[in-house]
Design a protein around this motif. Structure first.
Motif, PDB file in Angstrom:
ATOM      1  N   GLN A   1      -4.854   1.064   4.021  1.00 14.46           N
ATOM      2  CA  GLN A   1      -3.735   1.557   2.795  1.00 14.46           C
ATOM      3  C   GLN A   1      -4.481   1.889   1.756  1.00 14.46           C
ATOM      4  O   GLN A   1      -4.036   3.205   0.967  1.00 14.46           O
ATOM      5  N   TYR A   2      -5.624   1.974   1.337  1.00 18.85           N
ATOM      6  CA  TYR A   2      -6.418   2.157   0.042  1.00 18.85           C
ATOM      7  C   TYR A   2      -7.074   3.585   0.268  1.00 18.85           C
ATOM      8  O   TYR A   2      -6.836   4.487  -0.816  1.00 18.85           O
ATOM      9  N   CYS A   3      -7.634   3.883   1.285  1.00 21.17           N
ATOM     10  CA  CYS A   3      -8.735   5.065   1.189  1.00 21.17           C
ATOM     11  C   CYS A   3      -8.007   6.302   1.253  1.00 21.17           C
ATOM     12  O   CYS A   3      -8.462   7.347   0.648  1.00 21.17           O
ATOM     13  N   PRO A   4      -6.806   6.233   2.032  1.00 26.94           N
ATOM     14  CA  PRO A   4      -6.102   7.702   1.945  1.00 26.94           C
ATOM     15  C   PRO A   4      -5.713   8.050   0.622  1.00 26.94           C
ATOM     16  O   PRO A   4      -5.611   9.534   0.257  1.00 26.94           O
ATOM     17  N   VAL A   5      -5.484   7.165  -0.255  1.00 26.91           N
ATOM     18  CA  VAL A   5      -4.936   7.413  -1.575  1.00 26.91           C
ATOM     19  C   VAL A   5      -6.012   8.094  -2.388  1.00 26.91           C
ATOM     20  O   VAL A   5      -6.062   8.983  -3.206  1.00 26.91           O
ATOM     21  N   VAL A   6      -7.402   7.596  -2.213  1.00 25.95           N
ATOM     22  CA  VAL A   6      -8.460   8.350  -2.940  1.00 25.95           C
ATOM     23  C   VAL A   6      -8.671   9.845  -2.294  1.00 25.95           C
ATOM     24  O   VAL A   6      -8.820  10.615  -3.293  1.00 25.95           O
ATOM     25  N   VAL A   7      -8.299  10.116  -1.146  1.00 30.97           N
ATOM     26  CA  VAL A   7      -8.369  11.435  -0.546  1.00 30.97           C
ATOM     27  C   VAL A   7      -7.231  12.154  -1.539  1.00 30.97           C
ATOM     28  O   VAL A   7      -7.296  13.424  -1.786  1.00 30.97           O
ATOM     29  N   ASP A   8      -5.992  11.614  -1.667  1.00 32.82           N
ATOM     30  CA  ASP A   8      -4.964  12.328  -2.328  1.00 32.82           C
ATOM     31  C   ASP A   8      -5.484  12.764  -3.717  1.00 32.82           C
ATOM     32  O   ASP A   8      -5.324  13.782  -4.100  1.00 32.82           O
ATOM     33  N   ILE A   9      -6.050  11.686  -4.557  1.00 32.63           N
ATOM     34  CA  ILE A   9      -6.330  12.127  -5.873  1.00 32.63           C
ATOM     35  C   ILE A   9      -7.407  12.948  -5.966  1.00 32.63           C
ATOM     36  O   ILE A   9      -7.433  13.744  -6.806  1.00 32.63           O
ATOM     37  N   ALA A  10      -8.392  12.813  -4.832  1.00 33.54           N
ATOM     38  CA  ALA A  10      -9.357  14.040  -5.046  1.00 33.54           C
ATOM     39  C   ALA A  10      -9.073  15.404  -5.069  1.00 33.54           C
ATOM     40  O   ALA A  10      -9.489  16.374  -5.281  1.00 33.54           O
ATOM     41  N   GLY A  11      -7.806  15.737  -4.126  1.00 31.37           N
ATOM     42  CA  GLY A  11      -7.267  17.081  -3.852  1.00 31.37           C
ATOM     43  C   GLY A  11      -6.862  17.355  -5.265  1.00 31.37           C
ATOM     44  O   GLY A  11      -6.634  18.893  -5.556  1.00 31.37           O
ATOM     45  N   ALA A  12      -6.449  16.449  -6.122  1.00 31.63           N
ATOM     46  CA  ALA A  12      -5.853  16.798  -7.615  1.00 31.63           C
ATOM     47  C   ALA A  12      -7.280  17.037  -8.636  1.00 31.63           C
ATOM     48  O   ALA A  12      -7.256  17.807  -9.502  1.00 31.63           O
TER      49      ALA A  12
ATOM     50  N   GLY B   1       0.831  -1.179  -0.095  1.00 30.62           N
ATOM     51  CA  GLY B   1      -0.077  -0.014  -0.111  1.00 30.62           C
ATOM     52  C   GLY B   1       0.907   1.176  -0.078  1.00 30.62           C
ATOM     53  O   GLY B   1       0.593   2.354  -0.706  1.00 30.62           O
ATOM     54  N   GLU B   2       1.945   1.158   0.650  1.00 29.52           N
ATOM     55  CA  GLU B   2       2.746   2.422   0.774  1.00 29.52           C
ATOM     56  C   GLU B   2       3.559   2.791  -0.380  1.00 29.52           C
ATOM     57  O   GLU B   2       3.411   3.828  -0.792  1.00 29.52           O
ATOM     58  N   GLU B   3       3.952   1.566  -1.198  1.00 33.31           N
ATOM     59  CA  GLU B   3       4.331   1.654  -2.476  1.00 33.31           C
ATOM     60  C   GLU B   3       3.494   2.370  -3.503  1.00 33.31           C
ATOM     61  O   GLU B   3       3.849   3.090  -4.162  1.00 33.31           O
ATOM     62  N   MET B   4       2.380   1.830  -3.615  1.00 31.95           N
ATOM     63  CA  MET B   4       1.474   2.272  -4.593  1.00 31.95           C
ATOM     64  C   MET B   4       0.919   3.653  -4.114  1.00 31.95           C
ATOM     65  O   MET B   4       0.793   4.619  -5.145  1.00 31.95           O
ATOM     66  N   ARG B   5       0.837   4.209  -3.050  1.00 33.09           N
ATOM     67  CA  ARG B   5       0.643   5.581  -2.606  1.00 33.09           C
ATOM     68  C   ARG B   5       1.558   6.722  -3.269  1.00 33.09           C
ATOM     69  O   ARG B   5       1.494   7.665  -3.672  1.00 33.09           O
ATOM     70  N   GLU B   6       2.804   5.995  -2.993  1.00 37.34           N
ATOM     71  CA  GLU B   6       3.932   6.864  -3.492  1.00 37.34           C
ATOM     72  C   GLU B   6       4.137   7.215  -5.274  1.00 37.34           C
ATOM     73  O   GLU B   6       4.266   8.005  -5.523  1.00 37.34           O
ATOM     74  N   ARG B   7       3.549   5.993  -5.495  1.00 38.62           N
ATOM     75  CA  ARG B   7       3.348   5.995  -7.134  1.00 38.62           C
ATOM     76  C   ARG B   7       2.420   6.954  -7.698  1.00 38.62           C
ATOM     77  O   ARG B   7       2.803   7.498  -8.646  1.00 38.62           O
ATOM     78  N   VAL B   8       1.215   6.682  -6.970  1.00 41.83           N
ATOM     79  CA  VAL B   8       0.061   7.677  -7.227  1.00 41.83           C
ATOM     80  C   VAL B   8       0.606   9.098  -6.980  1.00 41.83           C
ATOM     81  O   VAL B   8       0.222  10.128  -7.616  1.00 41.83           O
ATOM     82  N   ARG B   9       1.280   9.527  -5.633  1.00 42.46           N
ATOM     83  CA  ARG B   9       1.388  10.992  -5.427  1.00 42.46           C
ATOM     84  C   ARG B   9       2.368  11.372  -6.710  1.00 42.46           C
ATOM     85  O   ARG B   9       2.367  12.627  -6.916  1.00 42.46           O
ATOM     86  N   ALA B  10       3.201  10.787  -7.312  1.00 38.47           N
ATOM     87  CA  ALA B  10       3.902  11.232  -8.412  1.00 38.47           C
ATOM     88  C   ALA B  10       3.265  11.719  -9.493  1.00 38.47           C
ATOM     89  O   ALA B  10       3.470  12.482 -10.285  1.00 38.47           O
ATOM     90  N   LEU B  11       2.002  11.060  -9.716  1.00 38.12           N
ATOM     91  CA  LEU B  11       0.850  11.494 -10.689  1.00 38.12           C
ATOM     92  C   LEU B  11       0.216  12.534 -10.372  1.00 38.12           C
ATOM     93  O   LEU B  11      -0.417  13.088 -11.510  1.00 38.12           O
TER      94      LEU B  11
END
Length: 413
Positions: free
Chosen positions: A86-97, A28-38
């Motif tokens: 691990q998953y839900c915080p990434v949705v929050v990250d994407i929503a900010g973009a 999950g941590e690795e996936m979140r970092e990959r998404v943050r780069a996008l």
């Protein structure tokens, strides 16, 4: 009487926390970092998503490559099999973009959890290509006709977010069940792209980029292996329940399906805090030239909204932890837990929207210009609260009855 297990005063419903698998956390941590780069690219595409009334293909391609759309897919099919924590915080990250991208990509990812609860045959069929995406229209409004080996399905199925990017659709329907004396019960059907048409009717004021269009099915045959009971998917009786070892597949369908609605609202509110702060830092009053940042009402709004968004996120984080723990325990959630989680999500959504509205109302006339990010965030936040699952009045009716030990009112959705 209802079991009345929901706790008063904010105590945790699920007390016996089960720790996550360290390897799952790492994935999950690795996936979140990959998404943050996008996120910069996704943010740059937000205007295109709104103008095109659909998420840009580039966004979906990038999120696929980062593994986000396979976050809740079983390891057996090449997925990441992540927990809500691990998953839900990434949705929050994407929503900010981009709220529309988060809404669509979230639902496309979350449908993998539901598919994993259905028959192995349909999982093998859909995930023959592991990157296959499924959109949905889950309200069981239309009726199907039982026939030997399956059903014949027709009708219009609305609000299918991200349908332009999907190769299959999960459609809710009702049909008579002979074993129940012909009672009409709700089901889901997995239907391939060739069996439905997309009706381009998505013309809305908020979340414009979700492309939540209507799907039209005309007398399609759906075999039994692509059908499962909605009730069974929430009570551990579906065809694929427990088929996979991961700690998220001995769980009810609804909490996982609904993650994105509140996560998107909170992600948008977080972004609005940043935009508002930056705006007032350099803004001067039109008639006096006074610096807005030194105005007590301006920074008091920022402080209040910050507290509201922080509280909304904390509420969701607690629920993600509880939902994950309950799933890992192998025990299905109680009606009290389901009622509390749903109400908390609706409450967090409402709180996030109120925070955005407080800031938007103090942002001046320039916030209304079509090129200003503020007005898009304001529209997207309020639209996020329009989903039926986010209806706080309905949610509190269910929770209130449970807190008083009353039986559920089945007329309340």
């Amino acid at each position: 009487m209802a079991d009345g297990a929901a706790a008063l005063g904010g105590d945790q419903v699920t007390q016996d926390y089960v720790l996550p698998d360290p390897e799952q956390v790492r994935r999950g941590e690795e996936m979140r970092e990959r998404v943050r780069a996008l996120l910069p690219t996704i943010a740059a595409n937000a205007g295109k998503a709104e103008a095109d009334r659909r998420v840009p293909d580039e966004n979906i391609r990038l999120l696929k490559a980062a593994g986000f759309t396979r976050a809740l897919q079983p390891l057996a099919y090449g997925g990441l099999e992540l927990s809500p924590e691990q998953y839900c915080p990434v949705v929050v990250d994407i929503a900010g973009a981009c709220a529309s991208t988060a809404w669509v990509a979230g639902l496309l990812a979350q449908h993998a959890h539901g598919l994993a609860l259905m028959s192995k045959d349909v999982q093998d069929e859909v995930w023959r290509e592991p990157d296959t995406l499924v959109s949905s229209s889950v309200a069981p409004i239309n009726e199907a006709v039982p026939v030997p080996g399956g059903v014949r399905l027709s009708g219009r199925f609305g609000w299918s977010s991200g349908c332009d990017h999907a190769q299959w659709a999960c459609l809710g329907f009702r049909m008579p069940v002979a074993e129940m004396g012909g009672m009409m019960l709700p089901f889901y059907a997995l239907v391939p792209r060739g069996d439905y048409a997309i009706v381009d009717d998505w013309h809305v004021a908020g979340l414009c980029g979700t492309g939540s269009k209507t799907l039209e099915v005309r007398d399609a045959f759906v075999p039994d292996h692509r059908i499962d009971s909605i009730i069974a998917m929430n009570t551990g009786a579906s065809k694929g329940f427990g088929l996979h070892d991961g700690g998220i597949y001995r769980a009810a369908f609804v909490p996982y399906f609904s993650f994105g609605f509140s996560a998107v609202a909170v992600g948008v509110a977080r972004r609005f805090l940043e935009v508002y702060r930056d705006k007032i830092a350099g803004r001067a009053r039109a008639y006096t030239g006074a610096r807005v940042a030194e105005s007590a009402p301006a920074y008091m709004r920022l402080a209040e909204a910050s507290h509201m968004v922080r509280a909304a996120y904390a509420t969701l984080s607690q629920d993600w932890r509880e939902i994950a723990s309950r799933s890992r325990s192998g025990r299905l959630p109680s009606p009290a837990e389901l009622a509390m989680w749903r109400t908390n999500q609706a409450y967090a959504t409402r709180t996030a929207i109120e925070a955005v509205n407080i800031l938007f109302s103090g942002s001046g006339g320039s916030a209304w210009f079509s090129h200003n990010e503020m007005q898009r965030l304001w529209r997207d936040a309020n639209m996020a609260g329009a989903h039926a699952y986010s209806d706080y009045d309905v949610a509190t009716q269910r929770l209130g009855r449970d807190l008083l030990g009353l039986d559920p009112d089945m007329a309340i959705y």
